[in-house]
Write a protein that holds these residues in place. Structure first.
Motif, PDB file in Angstrom:
ATOM      1  N   VAL A  90      92.355   1.649  73.171  1.00 41.50           N
ATOM      2  CA  VAL A  90      90.926   1.516  72.853  1.00 41.50           C
ATOM      3  C   VAL A  90      90.223   2.864  72.985  1.00 41.50           C
ATOM      4  CG1 VAL A  90      90.800  -0.897  73.572  1.00 41.50           C
ATOM      5  CG2 VAL A  90      90.258   0.879  75.217  1.00 41.50           C
ATOM      6  N   GLU A  91      89.153   3.017  72.217  1.00 40.18           N
ATOM      7  CA  GLU A  91      88.329   4.221  72.272  1.00 40.18           C
ATOM      8  C   GLU A  91      86.980   3.823  72.850  1.00 40.18           C
ATOM      9  OE1 GLU A  91      88.217   5.597  68.189  1.00 40.18           O
ATOM     10  OE2 GLU A  91      90.168   6.554  68.449  1.00 40.18           O
ATOM     11  N   CYS A  92      86.475   4.626  73.764  1.00 37.59           N
ATOM     12  CA  CYS A  92      85.154   4.379  74.345  1.00 37.59           C
ATOM     13  C   CYS A  92      84.188   5.366  73.710  1.00 37.59           C
ATOM     14  CB  CYS A  92      85.161   4.639  75.849  1.00 37.59           C
ATOM     15  SG  CYS A  92      86.397   3.693  76.744  1.00 37.59           S
ATOM     16  N   ALA A  98      71.059   7.727  68.468  1.00 33.53           N
ATOM     17  CA  ALA A  98      71.661   6.952  67.363  1.00 33.53           C
ATOM     18  C   ALA A  98      71.895   7.824  66.134  1.00 33.53           C
ATOM     19  CB  ALA A  98      70.739   5.793  66.997  1.00 33.53           C
ATOM     20  N   THR A  99      73.127   7.807  65.655  1.00 33.01           N
ATOM     21  CA  THR A  99      73.480   8.477  64.405  1.00 33.01           C
ATOM     22  C   THR A  99      74.844   7.948  63.956  1.00 33.01           C
ATOM     23  OG1 THR A  99      73.631  10.627  63.271  1.00 33.01           O
ATOM     24  CG2 THR A  99      74.562  10.533  65.476  1.00 33.01           C
ATOM     25  N   GLY A 100      75.354   8.454  62.844  1.00 33.56           N
ATOM     26  CA  GLY A 100      76.714   8.127  62.406  1.00 33.56           C
ATOM     27  C   GLY A 100      76.926   6.657  62.100  1.00 33.56           C
ATOM     28  N   SER A 101      78.106   6.160  62.482  1.00 32.82           N
ATOM     29  CA  SER A 101      78.506   4.797  62.101  1.00 32.82           C
ATOM     30  C   SER A 101      77.572   3.730  62.670  1.00 32.82           C
ATOM     31  CB  SER A 101      79.948   4.521  62.548  1.00 32.82           C
ATOM     32  OG  SER A 101      80.006   4.263  63.926  1.00 32.82           O
ATOM     33  N   LEU A 102      76.945   4.016  63.809  1.00 36.51           N
ATOM     34  CA  LEU A 102      76.027   3.041  64.416  1.00 36.51           C
ATOM     35  C   LEU A 102      74.877   2.717  63.460  1.00 36.51           C
ATOM     36  CD1 LEU A 102      75.026   1.532  67.049  1.00 36.51           C
ATOM     37  CD2 LEU A 102      73.714   3.594  67.507  1.00 36.51           C
ATOM     38  N   CYS A 103      74.317   3.757  62.850  1.00 34.05           N
ATOM     39  CA  CYS A 103      73.169   3.562  61.952  1.00 34.05           C
ATOM     40  C   CYS A 103      73.596   2.852  60.681  1.00 34.05           C
ATOM     41  CB  CYS A 103      72.511   4.909  61.639  1.00 34.05           C
ATOM     42  SG  CYS A 103      71.852   5.666  63.133  1.00 34.05           S
ATOM     43  N   PHE A 122      83.191  -0.166  72.469  1.00 37.86           N
ATOM     44  CA  PHE A 122      84.654  -0.088  72.402  1.00 37.86           C
ATOM     45  C   PHE A 122      85.089  -0.201  70.940  1.00 37.86           C
ATOM     46  CE2 PHE A 122      84.740  -2.044  76.807  1.00 37.86           C
ATOM     47  CZ  PHE A 122      85.411  -1.004  77.416  1.00 37.86           C
ATOM     48  N   PHE A 123      86.092   0.602  70.570  1.00 36.37           N
ATOM     49  CA  PHE A 123      86.721   0.491  69.259  1.00 36.37           C
ATOM     50  C   PHE A 123      88.226   0.360  69.478  1.00 36.37           C
ATOM     51  CE2 PHE A 123      82.747   2.614  68.468  1.00 36.37           C
ATOM     52  CZ  PHE A 123      82.311   2.088  67.254  1.00 36.37           C
ATOM     53  N   LEU A 124      88.874  -0.385  68.578  1.00 32.08           N
ATOM     54  CA  LEU A 124      90.329  -0.482  68.647  1.00 32.08           C
ATOM     55  C   LEU A 124      90.915   0.750  67.963  1.00 32.08           C
ATOM     56  CD1 LEU A 124      92.901  -2.137  69.275  1.00 32.08           C
ATOM     57  CD2 LEU A 124      92.672  -3.146  66.990  1.00 32.08           C
ATOM     58  N   GLY A 199      85.616  15.604  68.673  1.00 29.56           N
ATOM     59  CA  GLY A 199      85.388  14.202  69.042  1.00 29.56           C
ATOM     60  C   GLY A 199      84.008  13.937  69.588  1.00 29.56           C
ATOM     61  N   CYS A 200      83.072  14.870  69.295  1.00 31.84           N
ATOM     62  CA  CYS A 200      81.704  14.605  69.754  1.00 31.84           C
ATOM     63  C   CYS A 200      80.696  15.171  68.761  1.00 31.84           C
ATOM     64  CB  CYS A 200      81.473  15.167  71.157  1.00 31.84           C
ATOM     65  SG  CYS A 200      81.728  16.907  71.359  1.00 31.84           S
ATOM     66  N   ARG A 201      79.459  14.782  68.946  1.00 26.10           N
ATOM     67  CA  ARG A 201      78.387  15.402  68.158  1.00 26.10           C
ATOM     68  C   ARG A 201      77.535  16.234  69.099  1.00 26.10           C
ATOM     69  NH1 ARG A 201      78.405  10.355  65.170  1.00 26.10           N
ATOM     70  NH2 ARG A 201      79.044  10.822  63.044  1.00 26.10           N
TER      71      ARG A 201
HETATM   72  O1  CDP Z   1      82.085   9.711  63.188  1.00 28.61           O
HETATM   73  P1  CDP Z   1      81.631   8.411  62.621  1.00 28.61           P
HETATM   74  O2  CDP Z   1      80.215   8.401  62.140  1.00 28.61           O
HETATM   75  O3  CDP Z   1      82.595   7.785  61.683  1.00 28.61           O
HETATM   76  O4  CDP Z   1      81.739   7.427  63.848  1.00 28.61           O
HETATM   77  P2  CDP Z   1      80.797   7.209  65.089  1.00 28.61           P
HETATM   78  O5  CDP Z   1      81.126   5.836  65.553  1.00 28.61           O
HETATM   79  O6  CDP Z   1      79.374   7.504  64.777  1.00 28.61           O
HETATM   80  O7  CDP Z   1      81.335   8.261  66.159  1.00 28.61           O
HETATM   81  C1  CDP Z   1      80.704   8.417  67.405  1.00 28.61           C
HETATM   82  C2  CDP Z   1      81.277   9.618  68.086  1.00 28.61           C
HETATM   83  O8  CDP Z   1      82.631   9.366  68.460  1.00 28.61           O
HETATM   84  C3  CDP Z   1      81.312  10.884  67.214  1.00 28.61           C
HETATM   85  O9  CDP Z   1      81.017  11.980  68.033  1.00 28.61           O
HETATM   86  C4  CDP Z   1      82.739  10.953  66.718  1.00 28.61           C
HETATM   87  O10 CDP Z   1      83.139  12.280  66.512  1.00 28.61           O
HETATM   88  C5  CDP Z   1      83.509  10.307  67.873  1.00 28.61           C
HETATM   89  N1  CDP Z   1      84.689   9.589  67.400  1.00 28.61           N
HETATM   90  C6  CDP Z   1      85.948  10.183  67.502  1.00 28.61           C
HETATM   91  O11 CDP Z   1      86.062  11.282  68.028  1.00 28.61           O
HETATM   92  N2  CDP Z   1      87.064   9.542  67.061  1.00 28.61           N
HETATM   93  C7  CDP Z   1      86.970   8.317  66.530  1.00 28.61           C
HETATM   94  N3  CDP Z   1      88.071   7.719  66.114  1.00 28.61           N
HETATM   95  C8  CDP Z   1      85.713   7.709  66.408  1.00 28.61           C
HETATM   96  C9  CDP Z   1      84.593   8.354  66.856  1.00 28.61           C
END
Ligand code: CDP
Length: 238
Positions: A90-92, A98-103, A122-124, A199-201
């Protein structure tokens, strides 16, 4: 330099090798860069080296603050020695803004700040499925982790957020969101994988400019140069 033995896994940006010590692995940071579940790929010269040093800096900072991690030591420009963990699949993800996939997923406005408590999701870990969002019950039902491990992941991740937000803020940067992963070691759950701008913004506090992998995702250019700017501001020796 620690000698590499069998290759045990090759991720999108790192390779993991066994060493002569059974429970120690060598993590090799490559220049390969990927986004959108591996659909966009490119090798960016110097990225492996900067990410290795960046990760060593962050992991050491967390360890100094009492967060247990798998990191043992940096052994070369693009390699580090780590403890062998039994990783949870799992990924935490932690979000301070708020930005990215959440929006996209919830149709919420970009830029909402989570000031009281960061948002935790949590993501699988499954590229073929596009890393779907899961909840605590999925983790327990499919035995990806125990109820106690779920609590541990949340507790440690919130602690990490507190320590990291502070150093980024002091450096004139905003830690917007990021992903961390955990694994079992000696009966305990500890931080594994990496913490790098892949892996971050990270946004510049003054200009709002992205200084992370969004530069690659959005074809903004100067990807490695931006990672270097962040490293310099944080005081990472590169
Ligand atoms: O990056 P994206 O918009 O697809 O997904 P997100 O859910 O908005 O990602 C949130 C944060 O987790 C961002 O900083 C991504 O870079 C990081 N992330 C990651 O490093 N690896 C993943 N498999 C998913 C997210």
């Amino acid at each position: 330099m620690t000698e590499k033995q069998n290759l045990i896994s090759e991720g999108k940006a790192k390779s993991l090798f066994e060493t002569s010590i059974a429970n120690e692995l060598l993590m090799v940071y490559r220049d390969d860069t990927s986004a959108f579940d591996g659909k966009k790929k490119e090798a960016l010269s110097g990225k492996g080296s900067i990410n290795n040093k960046f990760n060593a800096f962050i992991m050491s900072h967390l360890q100094r603050n009492g967060v247990e991690t798998h990191f043992l030591k940096q052994t070369s420009d693009n390699e580090s020695l780590v403890k062998r963990l039994d990783m949870l699949p799992v990924e935490c993800v932690v979000r301070n803004i708020a930005t990215g996939s959440l929006c996209r997923r919830l149709g919420v406005k970009e830029g909402i700040k989570f000031e009281e408590q960061p948002l935790f999701e949590f993501f699988l870990k499954d590229d073929d499925l596009g890393d779907p969002l899961i909840n605590d019950n999925h983790i327990i039902a499919f035995k990806w982790g125990t109820a106690d491990e779920i609590e541990q992941m949340k507790k440690i991740t919130f602690e990490i957020n507190k320590y990291l937000c502070k150093i980024f803020d002091d450096a004139g940067l905003i830690l917007v969101d990021y992903k961390v992963e955990y694994g079992r070691y000696d009966g305990k759950l500890i931080l594994g994988d990496e913490f790098t701008p892949d892996g971050c913004r990270i946004w510049d506090k003054e200009t709002g400019e992205s200084l992370d992998k969004d530069r690659f995702r959005k074809d903004l250019g100067d990807v490695v140069e931006s990672y270097q700017i962040v490293a310099h501001k944080l005081g990472v020796k590169v």
